[in-house]
Design an enzyme around this catalytic site. Structure first.
Site, short mmCIF file in Angstrom:
data_model
loop_
_atom_site.label_atom_id
_atom_site.label_comp_id
_atom_site.label_asym_id
_atom_site.label_seq_id
_atom_site.Cartn_x
_atom_site.Cartn_y
_atom_site.Cartn_z
N LYS A 115 0.83 -1.22 0.00
CA LYS A 115 0.00 0.00 0.00
C LYS A 115 0.87 1.27 0.00
CE LYS A 115 -2.01 -1.05 3.90
NZ LYS A 115 -1.26 -2.28 4.22
N ARG B 16 -9.32 1.65 8.96
CA ARG B 16 -9.03 0.25 9.32
C ARG B 16 -10.16 -0.37 10.13
NH1 ARG B 16 -2.95 0.96 9.05
NH2 ARG B 16 -1.99 -1.07 9.35
N ARG C 30 11.48 -5.83 4.64
CA ARG C 30 11.21 -4.38 4.47
C ARG C 30 12.21 -3.54 5.27
NH1 ARG C 30 5.31 -1.99 5.26
NH2 ARG C 30 5.41 -2.93 7.34
N ARG D 80 11.49 -1.81 10.94
CA ARG D 80 10.48 -1.42 11.92
C ARG D 80 10.37 -2.48 13.01
NH1 ARG D 80 5.25 0.14 8.34
NH2 ARG D 80 4.29 -0.85 10.16
N ARG E 32 -0.64 -8.54 13.51
CA ARG E 32 -1.16 -7.48 12.63
C ARG E 32 -2.00 -8.08 11.51
NH1 ARG E 32 4.13 -5.11 10.91
NH2 ARG E 32 2.94 -3.67 9.61
P1 ADP Z 1 2.26 -1.84 3.19
O1 ADP Z 1 2.30 -0.33 3.13
O2 ADP Z 1 1.03 -2.41 2.56
O3 ADP Z 1 2.50 -2.37 4.56
P2 ADP Z 1 4.80 -1.66 1.75
O4 ADP Z 1 4.48 -0.75 0.61
O5 ADP Z 1 5.61 -1.10 2.88
O6 ADP Z 1 3.46 -2.38 2.29
O7 ADP Z 1 5.55 -2.94 1.13
C1 ADP Z 1 6.02 -4.00 1.95
C2 ADP Z 1 7.39 -4.47 1.46
O8 ADP Z 1 7.24 -5.14 0.20
C3 ADP Z 1 8.40 -3.35 1.22
O9 ADP Z 1 9.67 -3.83 1.62
C4 ADP Z 1 8.33 -3.09 -0.30
O10 ADP Z 1 9.58 -2.64 -0.83
C5 ADP Z 1 7.99 -4.48 -0.83
N1 ADP Z 1 7.08 -4.44 -1.99
C6 ADP Z 1 6.04 -3.61 -2.20
N2 ADP Z 1 5.40 -3.91 -3.36
C7 ADP Z 1 6.06 -4.97 -3.90
C8 ADP Z 1 5.90 -5.75 -5.10
N3 ADP Z 1 4.91 -5.49 -5.97
N4 ADP Z 1 6.76 -6.76 -5.30
C9 ADP Z 1 7.76 -7.03 -4.41
N5 ADP Z 1 7.97 -6.34 -3.27
C10 ADP Z 1 7.14 -5.32 -3.01
P1 AMP Z 2 1.21 0.72 9.06
O1 AMP Z 2 2.36 1.66 8.90
O2 AMP Z 2 0.02 1.08 8.21
O3 AMP Z 2 1.62 -0.72 8.89
O4 AMP Z 2 0.71 0.89 10.56
C1 AMP Z 2 1.54 0.58 11.66
C2 AMP Z 2 0.71 0.50 12.93
O5 AMP Z 2 0.14 1.80 13.23
C3 AMP Z 2 -0.49 -0.43 12.89
O6 AMP Z 2 -0.14 -1.78 13.17
C4 AMP Z 2 -1.39 0.17 13.98
O7 AMP Z 2 -0.91 -0.15 15.28
C5 AMP Z 2 -1.16 1.67 13.79
N1 AMP Z 2 -2.13 2.22 12.81
C6 AMP Z 2 -1.86 2.70 11.57
N2 AMP Z 2 -2.99 3.13 10.98
C7 AMP Z 2 -4.01 2.90 11.85
C8 AMP Z 2 -5.42 3.10 11.81
N3 AMP Z 2 -6.03 3.61 10.72
N4 AMP Z 2 -6.13 2.76 12.91
C9 AMP Z 2 -5.54 2.25 14.00
N5 AMP Z 2 -4.23 2.01 14.10
C10 AMP Z 2 -3.46 2.34 13.04
#
Ligand code: ADP
Ligand code: AMP
Length: 220
Positions: free
Chosen positions: A15, A90, A129, A162, A173
């Site tokens: 995302k 969420r 990541r 992270r 999660r």
């Molecule tokens: P989210 O925001 O949904 O938690 P991220 O955008 O942070 O996910 O992506 C999670 C991990 O996967 C990151 O390390 C990113 O570089 C990698 N990633 C994202 N999209 C792809 C893809 N299409 N193919 C391979 N790796 C990806």
């Molecule tokens: P993310 O960066 O989206 O993976 O979010 C990291 C963490 O932040 C999540 O696991 C939740 O603990 C908190 N968080 C992020 N967005 C929300 C939301 N919309 N509502 C509640 N908690 C959130």
């Protein structure tokens, strides 16, 4: 008309990666609630410390805290032409609050993207990541590595893993996503807003699918 987009999908679905690319393409800001919480934590604000009690356990931060923060962010001038929500809403209550906030602005959601991906791939993505300290730019050790190990391509800041990307927190999660957030997909589907996206394609191919879906939506 302003463009408001939402990204739904489990942690690790891509995302943030895609929201950043679309934000650049469409010239509207990305609003990542996770990034906003991490920035509060970095600044050691009361909100950041409170949110971290939930984040470190993989739980959701309470709705009133999250919604207040989003309302605040959306009132900024750079959101006049729209925004891309990543990780918000969420919960059902957050989804209602978002409708209300947009309603007050005389706006509606343009589309909600639901990014589909297998649990096996999620684990690979989350464990590899790495994120930059300064601006939250996203990399992956194997799938999207930085040019220089340990440093961000865009601002040179340190890349870190992270705390909540540890395997046990990741599983919680994903569980929380299935329980509280996944039901929002059918909610938006019933409203004709949902677009399902195959998240297992390459980063570039996912962006293409998103842009194509937006173009198709405009033709309707
Ligand atoms: P989210 O925001 O949904 O938690 P991220 O955008 O942070 O996910 O992506 C999670 C991990 O996967 C990151 O390390 C990113 O570089 C990698 N990633 C994202 N999209 C792809 C893809 N299409 N193919 C391979 N790796 C990806
Ligand atoms: P993310 O960066 O989206 O993976 O979010 C990291 C963490 O932040 C999540 O696991 C939740 O603990 C908190 N968080 C992020 N967005 C929300 C939301 N919309 N509502 C509640 N908690 C959130």
């Amino acid at each position: 008309m302003a463009t408001y987009l939402v990204f739904l999908g489990p942690p690790g679905a891509g995302k943030g990666t895609q929201a950043k690319r679309l934000a650049h393409e469409l010239q509207i800001p990305q609003i990542s609630t996770g990034d906003l919480f991490r920035e509060h934590l970095r600044q050691e604000t009361a909100l950041g410390k409170r949110a971290n009690e939930y984040i470190k356990k993989g739980e959701l931060v309470p709705d009133e805290v999250t919604v207040g923060m989003v309302r605040d962010r959306l009132s900024a001038a750079d959101c006049a032409d729209g925004a891309i929500f990543d990780g918000f809403p969420r919960t059902a209550s957050q989804a209602r609050a978002l409708d209300e906030i947009l309603d007050e602005k005389g706006a509606t959601l343009t589309a909600v993207f639901c990014v589909d991906i297998s649990e096996e791939e999620l684990l690979r993505r989350l464990t590899g990541r790495r994120v930059c300290r300064e601006n939250g730019h996203i990399f992956h050790l194997e799938f999207n590595p930085p040019e220089e190990a340990g440093a961000c391509d865009y601002d040179g800041s340190e890349l870190y893993q992270r705390d909540d990307d540890k395997e046990e927190t990741v599983r919680e999660r994903i569980r929380v996503y299935q329980e509280q957030t996944a039901p929002l997909c059918s909610h938006y589907d019933k409203r004709g807003k949902l677009v399902e996206i195959d998240g297992e394609q390459s980063i570039e191919a996912v962006t293409e699918s998103l842009l194509q879906a937006l173009a198709d939506g405009q033709d309707e």
